[in-house]
Every structure is written in C-alpha cells, then in structure tokens.
Design an enzyme around this catalytic site. Structure first.
Site, PDB file in Angstrom:
ATOM      1  N   ASP A  89       0.575  -1.221  -0.005  1.00  0.00           N
ATOM      2  CA  ASP A  89       0.683   0.187  -0.083  1.00  0.00           C
ATOM      3  C   ASP A  89       0.948   1.074  -0.079  1.00  0.00           C
ATOM      4  O   ASP A  89       0.723   2.220   0.203  1.00  0.00           O
ATOM      5  CB  ASP A  89      -1.198  -0.126   1.261  1.00  0.00           C
ATOM      6  CG  ASP A  89      -2.124   1.169   1.284  1.00  0.00           C
ATOM      7  OD1 ASP A  89      -2.414   1.423  -0.069  1.00  0.00           O
ATOM      8  OD2 ASP A  89      -2.762   1.583   2.051  1.00  0.00           O
TER       9      ASP A  89
ATOM     10  N   SER B  89      -6.690   5.179  -0.576  1.00  0.00           N
ATOM     11  CA  SER B  89      -7.135   3.672  -0.795  1.00  0.00           C
ATOM     12  C   SER B  89      -8.762   3.425  -0.543  1.00  0.00           C
ATOM     13  O   SER B  89      -9.126   3.746   0.695  1.00  0.00           O
ATOM     14  CB  SER B  89      -6.827   2.682  -0.186  1.00  0.00           C
ATOM     15  OG  SER B  89      -5.021   3.047  -0.133  1.00  0.00           O
TER      16      SER B  89
ATOM     17  N   GLN C 216      -5.545  -2.195  -6.678  1.00  0.00           N
ATOM     18  CA  GLN C 216      -6.199  -1.353  -5.935  1.00  0.00           C
ATOM     19  C   GLN C 216      -6.769   0.023  -6.718  1.00  0.00           C
ATOM     20  O   GLN C 216      -6.320   0.379  -7.789  1.00  0.00           O
ATOM     21  CB  GLN C 216      -5.274  -0.043  -4.830  1.00  0.00           C
ATOM     22  CG  GLN C 216      -5.636   0.357  -3.977  1.00  0.00           C
ATOM     23  CD  GLN C 216      -4.514   1.191  -2.991  1.00  0.00           C
ATOM     24  OE1 GLN C 216      -4.060   2.486  -3.244  1.00  0.00           O
ATOM     25  NE2 GLN C 216      -4.211   0.586  -1.854  1.00  0.00           N
TER      26      GLN C 216
END
Length: 294
Positions: A207, A231, A281
């Site tokens: 991430d 995110s 993502q």
C-alpha cells in the site's frame, strides 16, 4: 533491525481478546490517519490465526470504509465463513468507535500440484544495492512543508529503493509524467520462517506506492497543494512464497483514472524474476479546494 521495524512487528502481534476477536494498536501519528497497509496487515494476521495449520493465504479482497484513528486501538472481528477440504474462507471486520473502518475477505488453500506458467516478466532494472535509499532521495525533494519533509525522511520499517524518479526530486522531475512506479523493497532483519508473517509484510508494503503511481501519471505527488487521496479497495493474489527479508521488486502501473478515482495494479517479483504476488487497488484522488467528504 531498526526501531521502526521492531515497532511494526510489535504492532502485528495482535492481542487476542476472545475467540476470533483481536485488538491491534497504531503508532503515534500526526501527519496522516492510520496507514492502510497496517490495517490490511493486522486484519490478515487476525484471519490467519484462525486458519487450520497447513493452509496459506492465496488471495484477499478488502475495502477501506472510514479513515482510521491512530489514537485508539482497532478491534478485529473474524468470521469463520467456511472450512472446506481444500480451502478456508475468513471475513475480517476492523472496528473503531463502534463502526467498521475496514473489511477483508481472505481465502486460504492447502498446498497441491498444478499446471504452471508465467506470462508477466520482471522488467530490467538496476540491482537495489546500486540505488540510493528512499531517505537519501527524500532529502532532495522540493517540499515547502517542513512537517511533511520530516515525515518523508524519518526511519521506516522497510528499505525502499526507487528505480523510477520521485516527483519533486529536482526542478526537472515535476515535468515528468509517467503512470509507472518501480521500487525494490526489503525488510532488513533475519525474520522467522513463518509464511504468514512474510505475506503480511508484503501486504503492508503493497500500500506504500500504489496511489503514488496514479498521482505520478499527472505529475502530482503527496505534499502537492490541493491534492488529497485515499485507498478505496485493495486486492492481492499470492502465487508463490516470497521472503520479505530478501529483496523483491514491485512493478506498478496505472491504466486509468477519472471521476475522482484511479486504478493501479502491481506485480511483486522475487530477485530471480518469479512472479510472487499480484495487486490491484482503486484509490480516491481529489485535486482542488472543493472536496466533499468521503
């Protein structure tokens, strides 16, 4: 092992409150909300602790619902969805202030043989030892905000060696717009041979730079005025074992952005070029003063 990695490993050692209920904490943070990679890693730890021995995570699908508050603990509730002959499914909900901030579904699989192929190829890149550390690169970033500069240059739990340029690294770099980011990652410690720990650390690192890849496509970066993002969801597929205490290459690209959202995907390769993890993502990207709530 530096102090940041020691703290991360401590954060991943969740406290078990009751059967299938765990509690995790966050580091003291002033610049940002709880790091999404931390929540994903802790949720995977919680789910993995309820799985029968001999089953390893092969995929996870997660949604970031609310910003995490670093000042209070996070409670992780695990639902045992199914224990089959070959697969185990778990659903994990992270809760703060009585509300869900994050959900994850994770699937675990026994080891068994099967047909194999790999179409994705590791890009030709310099060896990480030939590249400067992230801290060394960040020292040269053109950032007006001292607090943001201090946050970027502080000690991190993972060694990051960028192959691609950093936005704002020099007067020429802001003119470069590329929807690709390539980074070497390594946790500098001799870690135990716990397969769950290594995939959890890969999830944590995954991430770090995906949203940056979407921003870089537009010549933007964190710390840029009027830029905000987060995110939204996160998916990972674990194809083969990966050692987090050895270098792995994270090659990312953003195929699309629009409507205040952007998509990024990445491949994690072992040093020998084997594809170990695939990641996708979707993120929120807003530019300008008028930004509605999430």
């Amino acid at each position: 092992m530096n102090d940041a990695l020691k703290e991360l490993l401590d954060l991943l050692d969740l406290e078990q409150l009751e059967l299938d209920i765990f509690r995790g904490r966050s580091p003291k943070e002033r610049i940002q909300r709880v790091f999404g990679g931390q929540v994903a890693a802790q949720a995977l730890v919680a789910g993995g602790r309820t799985v029968p021995e001999g089953r390893h995570v092969h995929s996870l699908h997660a949604y970031f619902i609310r910003p995490g508050d670093p000042s209070v603990p996070i409670v992780y509730n695990v639902e045992r969805v199914r224990d089959g002959r070959s697969f185990t499914t778990r659903r994990i909900v992270a809760i703060q202030h009585g509300k869900a901030i994050f959900t994850m579904s994770a699937s675990f699989h026994i080891s068994e043989p099967g047909v194999e192929h790999q179409a994705a190829a590791m890009p030709p890149v310099p060896h990480p030892d030939a590249l400067p550390t992230f801290t060394e690169r960040a020292e040269n970033l053109c950032i007006d905000n001292p607090a943001w500069h201090d946050w970027l240059t502080r000690e991190r739990p993972v060694d990051m060696r960028y192959v691609t340029p950093l936005m704002g690294e020099s007067p020429d770099v802001p003119a470069l717009k590329s929807p690709e980011t390539t980074v070497w990652f390594k946790y500098d410690a001799d870690l135990p041979d716990d397969p769950l720990l290594h995939v959890v650390l890969a999830a944590y690192a995954s991430d770090y730079t995906l949203v940056d890849t979407v921003l870089a496509a537009h010549g933007l970066a964190w710390g840029t005025p009027d830029v905000s993002g987060a995110s939204l969801d996160h998916a990972m597929w674990f194809h083969r074992p990966l050692r987090a205490d050895d270098w792995f290459l994270y090659a990312q690209e953003s195929p699309w952005s629009g409507g205040a959202r952007g998509l990024a995907r990445g491949h994690m390769f072992t040093p020998t070029g084997d594809l170990a993890v695939s990641v996708v993502q979707e993120c929120l990207i807003r530019v300008g003063d008028a930004r509605p709530g999430r």
